[in-house]
Design an enzyme around this catalytic site. Sequence first.
Site, PDB file in Angstrom:
ATOM      1  CG  ASN A 178       5.002 -10.955   5.438  1.00 52.43           C
ATOM      2  OD1 ASN A 178       5.297 -12.112   5.719  1.00 52.43           O
ATOM      3  ND2 ASN A 178       3.767 -10.487   5.540  1.00 52.43           N
ATOM      4  CG  HIS A 180       2.299  -9.530  10.232  1.00 52.20           C
ATOM      5  ND1 HIS A 180       1.109  -9.041   9.743  1.00 52.20           N
ATOM      6  CD2 HIS A 180       3.236  -9.239   9.290  1.00 52.20           C
ATOM      7  CE1 HIS A 180       1.319  -8.493   8.557  1.00 52.20           C
ATOM      8  NE2 HIS A 180       2.596  -8.604   8.253  1.00 52.20           N
ATOM      9  CD  GLU A 208      -0.551  -6.651   1.091  1.00 49.08           C
ATOM     10  OE1 GLU A 208      -1.152  -5.851   1.839  1.00 49.08           O
ATOM     11  OE2 GLU A 208      -1.021  -7.717   0.692  1.00 49.08           O
ATOM     12  CB  VAL A 209       3.103  -1.658   4.619  1.00 45.54           C
ATOM     13  CG1 VAL A 209       3.456  -0.277   5.146  1.00 45.54           C
ATOM     14  CG2 VAL A 209       1.600  -1.778   4.385  1.00 45.54           C
ATOM     15  CG  HIS A 221       4.938  -4.528   9.122  1.00 40.67           C
ATOM     16  ND1 HIS A 221       5.442  -3.961   7.971  1.00 40.67           N
ATOM     17  CD2 HIS A 221       4.136  -5.544   8.723  1.00 40.67           C
ATOM     18  CE1 HIS A 221       4.957  -4.610   6.924  1.00 40.67           C
ATOM     19  NE2 HIS A 221       4.166  -5.572   7.347  1.00 40.67           N
ATOM     20  CG  ASP A 253      -3.356  -6.318   9.885  1.00 40.60           C
ATOM     21  OD1 ASP A 253      -2.161  -6.460   9.554  1.00 40.60           O
ATOM     22  OD2 ASP A 253      -4.282  -6.194   9.053  1.00 40.60           O
ATOM     23  CB  ILE A 254      -6.952  -2.352   8.821  1.00 42.25           C
ATOM     24  CG1 ILE A 254      -8.247  -1.574   8.726  1.00 42.25           C
ATOM     25  CG2 ILE A 254      -6.450  -2.784   7.452  1.00 42.25           C
ATOM     26  CD1 ILE A 254      -8.097  -0.219   8.055  1.00 42.25           C
TER      27      ILE A 254
HETATM   28  P1  AMP Z   1       2.659  -6.860   4.921  1.00 43.80           P
HETATM   29  O1  AMP Z   1       1.966  -7.618   3.831  1.00 43.80           O
HETATM   30  O2  AMP Z   1       3.561  -7.711   5.754  1.00 43.80           O
HETATM   31  O3  AMP Z   1       3.341  -5.602   4.414  1.00 43.80           O
HETATM   32  O4  AMP Z   1       1.523  -6.433   5.926  1.00 43.80           O
HETATM   33  C1  AMP Z   1       0.887  -5.198   5.894  1.00 43.80           C
HETATM   34  C2  AMP Z   1      -0.272  -5.294   6.842  1.00 43.80           C
HETATM   35  O5  AMP Z   1      -0.735  -3.986   7.089  1.00 43.80           O
HETATM   36  C3  AMP Z   1      -1.479  -6.100   6.298  1.00 43.80           C
HETATM   37  O6  AMP Z   1      -1.751  -7.178   7.177  1.00 43.80           O
HETATM   38  C4  AMP Z   1      -2.605  -5.072   6.277  1.00 43.80           C
HETATM   39  O7  AMP Z   1      -3.851  -5.633   6.630  1.00 43.80           O
HETATM   40  C5  AMP Z   1      -2.125  -4.048   7.299  1.00 43.80           C
HETATM   41  N1  AMP Z   1      -2.650  -2.695   7.126  1.00 43.80           N
HETATM   42  C6  AMP Z   1      -2.691  -1.962   5.982  1.00 43.80           C
HETATM   43  N2  AMP Z   1      -3.214  -0.753   6.214  1.00 43.80           N
HETATM   44  C7  AMP Z   1      -3.517  -0.711   7.534  1.00 43.80           C
HETATM   45  C8  AMP Z   1      -4.096   0.265   8.398  1.00 43.80           C
HETATM   46  N3  AMP Z   1      -4.476   1.482   7.952  1.00 43.80           N
HETATM   47  N4  AMP Z   1      -4.257  -0.039   9.710  1.00 43.80           N
HETATM   48  C9  AMP Z   1      -3.891  -1.252  10.179  1.00 43.80           C
HETATM   49  N5  AMP Z   1      -3.340  -2.209   9.421  1.00 43.80           N
HETATM   50  C10 AMP Z   1      -3.161  -1.952   8.118  1.00 43.80           C
END
Ligand code: AMP
Length: 113
Positions: A85, A100, A93-94, A98, A31-32
Amino acid sequence: MAKKNIFEQIVLGEIPCKKVLENDHFLAFYDINPKAPTHILAIPKVCVKDFSSASPKLLGDLCAFAQEVVEVAGLKKDGYRIITNCGVNGGQEVPHLHLHILGGAKLSFPKLA
Ligand code: AMP
């Protein structure tokens, strides 16, 4: 054509990632913005929006992949946490399923906000 989400772009190699493990169907990368000393995301390569949209088969295969990730990342011995999530209230958010995978320290709960 619909705009690709960031994880689709990572799967396609359009955005770089720090890879942990990959096979034909799944990818794991760091994770970034880590919320634990070790914070890995495990995703299917196929774009499925979230946990609720995924088939039981896909979820099972993703969990089996996550077990491999845990081994490769050295998290098995001391333990770890797996979270997914889903939707607005889940803080997703994405819009690409996925897991975690968090470890490397004793974590308080909940710890993703
Ligand atoms: P969620 O809130 O469950 O959708 O988590 C999305 C996760 O993606 C967050 O923890 C972000 O830090 C991570 N994230 C977003 N962009 C990137 C990226 N380019 N590379 C790695 N992790 C990312």
